[in-house]
Structures are given as structure tokens and as C-alpha cells.
Design an enzyme around this catalytic site. Structure first.
Site, PDB file in Angstrom:
ATOM      1  N   LYS A  87       6.329 -12.892   2.600  1.00 16.33           N
ATOM      2  CA  LYS A  87       7.275 -11.821   2.970  1.00 16.33           C
ATOM      3  C   LYS A  87       8.109 -12.232   4.154  1.00 16.33           C
ATOM      4  CE  LYS A  87       6.415  -6.779   3.518  1.00 16.33           C
ATOM      5  NZ  LYS A  87       5.343  -5.792   3.938  1.00 16.33           N
TER       6      LYS A  87
HETATM    7  O1  G3P Z   1       4.892  -2.521   4.390  1.00 14.46           O
HETATM    8  C1  G3P Z   1       6.007  -2.154   4.645  1.00 14.46           C
HETATM    9  C2  G3P Z   1       6.500  -0.641   4.637  1.00 14.46           C
HETATM   10  O2  G3P Z   1       5.530  -0.137   3.427  1.00 14.46           O
HETATM   11  C3  G3P Z   1       5.733   0.084   6.028  1.00 14.46           C
HETATM   12  O3  G3P Z   1       5.433   1.464   5.638  1.00 14.46           O
HETATM   13  O4  G3P Z   1       4.793   3.479   6.560  1.00 14.46           O
HETATM   14  O5  G3P Z   1       4.944   1.511   8.210  1.00 14.46           O
HETATM   15  O6  G3P Z   1       6.875   2.766   7.142  1.00 14.46           O
HETATM   16  P1  G3P Z   1       5.630   2.595   7.024  1.00 14.46           P
END
Ligand code: G3P
Length: 219
Positions: A87
Site C-alpha cells: 500500500k
Molecule cells: O484503511 C484506509 C481507510 O479505510 C481508512 O478509513 O475510517 O480511517 O477514514 P477511516
């Protein structure tokens, strides 16, 4: 549509895997920190533990931000297990590194995508996945789902094989709407995935079926 779980919590990964619907896992440095996983060796061992649970597609995020360092870190992560997808953040050196890593046959997931142009660049560089963060856009009153729709249109226009991995999912409805818009993958915490199970008419309907069965058995 593929389902990934967006967590570094091994119990939640096992629970989703046991449900039989899991196609992969995404993590990020914040999710690792949330589980108290710190230090390079512990982080690498944690990725290996995740790879033991799921069949494929374990996104492991680099913490480097220069081309040379991203490549070095990405190759080290990829060498941990063939299930690893590296990633890489949507920055200039990240795009260059995606081009290099994809040329070496290493799968990549370009993260922190907030615009169609960023997704287009990542696809041109050969990313296996792009991760548009729809919840974080919704959080600032931008239309996260519109981004998914725009990227779908662009990728279909040119036949890009890069998969749209809808990230930053907040609710079961996000998952359903991503499916309607043709996202290839969603990555979600466990709760929105389990939320898909729920409907009050299912609960009352099942209670009625079981009650009728009991009554008939007593006759
Ligand atoms: O892993 C990346 C993404 O899904 C993060 O989500 O909830 O931290 O905005 P969030």
C-alpha cells in the site's frame, strides 16, 4: 464484489473469515497503532499473522515517502508473503514507486485517493488497486459516492484493470451503494459488514416461523 476487512485486529479478521465472505484485509499505520503493534519487527510479524488467517490480499502500508525508500520497503513487505499487496500513498514518489513495483510484478494499492485525477494517475502507473476514501469525503460534506462513480466511468472508458477499492466505509448503506456503482472491492470495519445481515422483518419473520413450528409440533 470483493469484501476486505479494514482492521489489524486478528479476532475481527478471524470472525469475518469464519463468516465465509472475506477476500482480504487492509491495514494502515493508524490501525496497527490502534492494536498496539509498534516496532518494525512486531509490525512485520503482525502482517505474517494476518496472512495466516486469510487466503489472499493483505494490504501492508509503507511508511516511507521517498521513491528509493518506498521501493526498498515495498520489496521487503512483498517478500514477507505472496499474499501481501504493498500500500503506497498518493504522492509523486509514490506514483513512481507504483510504476516500478508493478513492473516487478508486485501488487500495489494506491491509498489516500480523494479525486478522480489521483485515481487516473495511479491506474496509469499500474496500481492493482486504488483506494478512494469515501467516508472521509462525506465527513467534510463532499460526496464520497460521486468519487466512486467518477472513477468507475474513467476506468471503464479506457479499460483500466486497476480495481476500485472503496475505503473509509462507515455504514452498511455505503457498502450497498458501492456495489450499485460497481466498485470492485469494499474495505470496511467489521460492524458495517455485519450490519448487512440486519432487517427487522427478518427477525419478526423468523420468530413467527419458529413459533408456528412449535405450535404445530404440540398438536
Ligand atoms: O484503511 C484506509 C481507510 O479505510 C481508512 O478509513 O475510517 O480511517 O477514514 P477511516
Amino acid at each position: 464484489m470483493k469484501f476486505f476487512i479494514d482492521t489489524a485486529n486478528l479476532d475481527q479478521i478471524r470472525e469475518a473469515q469464519d463468516l465465509g465472505v472475506l477476500d482480504g484485509v487492509t491495514t494502515n499505520p493508524s490501525l496497527m497503532a490502534k492494536e498496539g503493534i509498534t516496532g518494525t519487527e512486531n509490525v512485520l510479524n503482525h502482517y505474517k499473522a494476518i496472512c495466516e488467517i486469510v487466503e489472499d490480499n493483505v494490504s501492508a502500508e509503507v511508511i516511507s515517502t521517498t521513491y528509493e525508500e518506498i521501493i526498498k520497503e515495498g520489496e521487503e513487505l512483498a517478500a514477507l508473503n505472496p499474499k501481501i499487496v504493498v500500500k503506497v500513498p498518493m504522492i509523486k514518489d509514490g506514483v513512481k514507486a507504483i510504476k516500478y513495483l508493478s513492473g516487478k510484478g508486485i501488487r500495489t494499492n494506491c491509498t489516500l485517493i480523494f479525486s478522480p485525477g489521483q485515481a487516473l494517475l495511479a491506474a496509469k502507473a499500474g496500481a492493482s488497486y486504488v483506494s478512494p476514501f469515501l467516508g472521509r469525503l462525506d465527513d467534510i460534506s463532499h460526496d464520497g459516492l460521486q468519487l466512486i462513480e467518477d472513477i468507475r466511468t474513467i476506468f471503464d472508458n479506457f479499460g483500466y484493470e486497476t480495481q476500485i477499492l472503496a475505503a473509509s466505509i462507515r455504514s452498511p448503506l455505503h457498502i450497498v451503494n458501492c456495489a450499485k456503482l460497481g466498485a470492485d472491492v469494499i474495505t470496511s470495519p467489521l460492524a458495517p459488514i455485519l450490519g448487512l445481515l440486519k432487517h427487522p422483518l427478518t427477525d419478526t419473520g423468523l420468530a413467527q416461523f419458529l413459533a408456528d413450528h412449535e405450535k404445530a409440533a404440540k398438536k
